[in-house]
Design an enzyme around this catalytic site. Structure first.
Site, PDB file in Angstrom:
ATOM      1  N   ARG A 177       0.855  -1.286  -0.017  1.00 21.13           N
ATOM      2  CA  ARG A 177      -0.076  -0.138  -0.009  1.00 21.13           C
ATOM      3  C   ARG A 177       0.804   1.209   0.016  1.00 21.13           C
ATOM      4  O   ARG A 177       1.769   1.315   0.873  1.00 21.13           O
ATOM      5  CB  ARG A 177      -0.881  -0.031   1.254  1.00 21.13           C
TER       6      ARG A 177
ATOM      7  N   ARG B 271      -5.879   1.571  -4.859  1.00 13.48           N
ATOM      8  CA  ARG B 271      -5.383   0.901  -3.692  1.00 13.48           C
ATOM      9  C   ARG B 271      -5.070  -0.604  -3.428  1.00 13.48           C
ATOM     10  O   ARG B 271      -6.064  -1.304  -4.219  1.00 13.48           O
ATOM     11  CB  ARG B 271      -5.503   1.441  -2.150  1.00 13.48           C
TER      12      ARG B 271
ATOM     13  N   ASP C  38      -6.919  -1.713   1.597  1.00 15.76           N
ATOM     14  CA  ASP C  38      -7.332  -0.901   2.656  1.00 15.76           C
ATOM     15  C   ASP C  38      -7.925  -1.509   3.809  1.00 15.76           C
ATOM     16  O   ASP C  38      -8.914  -2.421   3.613  1.00 15.76           O
ATOM     17  CB  ASP C  38      -8.429   0.346   1.882  1.00 15.76           C
TER      18      ASP C  38
ATOM     19  N   ASP D 200      -9.772  -0.620   7.098  1.00 15.15           N
ATOM     20  CA  ASP D 200     -10.543   0.342   7.966  1.00 15.15           C
ATOM     21  C   ASP D 200     -11.186  -0.014   9.284  1.00 15.15           C
ATOM     22  O   ASP D 200     -11.823  -1.185   9.294  1.00 15.15           O
ATOM     23  CB  ASP D 200     -11.670   1.007   7.055  1.00 15.15           C
TER      24      ASP D 200
END
Length: 211
Positions: A118, A127, A130, A132
């Site tokens: 990344r 990307r 990811d 989160d």
């Protein structure tokens, strides 16, 4: 992407003061393990393969960082909502158990992202991976500082629940799969109600993957 409205930000501040996990405690070792929700996404290939293979490899790597995978939602194929022209994303949500406190967990997620290549060039650019942090057992940490494109490309400070969670069908759909009883820690809204409250075109182009 649009941010929270003023009323939701006020709810964040009120609820943050009342939450049983005070903001001052977020760096304190949790002792007992916590069940948390993490969103996964990506639309670029990595050394592990295409986006789905990358997400699967990231899940396999999590135990090495103290993250025990409990449940994984189905994968979804999602059109990009970015201002940039991009390939479709693959998205999911995972329920994990960890003894890490929130900031340490966020740092671990960023390290896993980096191991898969990344590179943060644009806030909403394509990307490889990811990860989160969506919810940490109901802890409320109000967002501070700028968010969105004006915040730059680097990682953002911890904010819980994730400030954009109510706006993203590609998060809410797999979240419901893995945690069908989930309620927003600030508003108390059930995940079903949040999905029903999305704009009419929010679900357009999102497909649940088989297998």
């Amino acid at each position: 992407m649009p941010g929270f409205g003023k009323s939701l930000r006020r709810n964040f501040m009120r609820a943050g003061a009342m939450n049983s996990l005070a903001v001052k405690d977020i760096e304190r070792p949790a002792g007992a393990t916590s069940v948390v929700l993490v969103a996964l996404g990506g639309n670029l290939a990595s050394a592990s393969g295409g986006p789905r293979q990358t997400l699967e490899a990231a899940l396999t790597m999590m135990p090495a960082f103290g993250l025990r995978v409990r449940k994984v939602a189905p994968f979804y194929r999602t059109p990009s909502l970015s201002i940039y022209t991009q390939d479709y994303y693959v998205n999911s949500v995972v329920e994990i158990e960890t003894a890490l406190p929130p900031n340490a967990l966020l740092a671990a997620l960023h390290r896993i992202e980096a191991l898969f290549g990344r590179v943060r060039r644009d806030r909403w650019g394509p990307r490889v991976l990811d990860l989160d942090l969506l919810d940490y057992r109901g802890l409320i940490v109000p967002a501070v500082g700028r968010r969105g494109p004006e915040a730059g490309a680097g990682p953002l400070p911890l904010a819980l629940p994730h400030p954009a969670i109510t706006e993203r069908a590609f998060v809410l759909l797999p979240l419901r799969d893995v945690a069908p009883g989930w309620r927003h820690p600030v508003t108390g809204e059930h995940v079903d109600a949040l999905i029903r409250g999305l704009p009419a075109d929010a679900l357009r182009g999102i497909e649940r993957s088989g297998g």
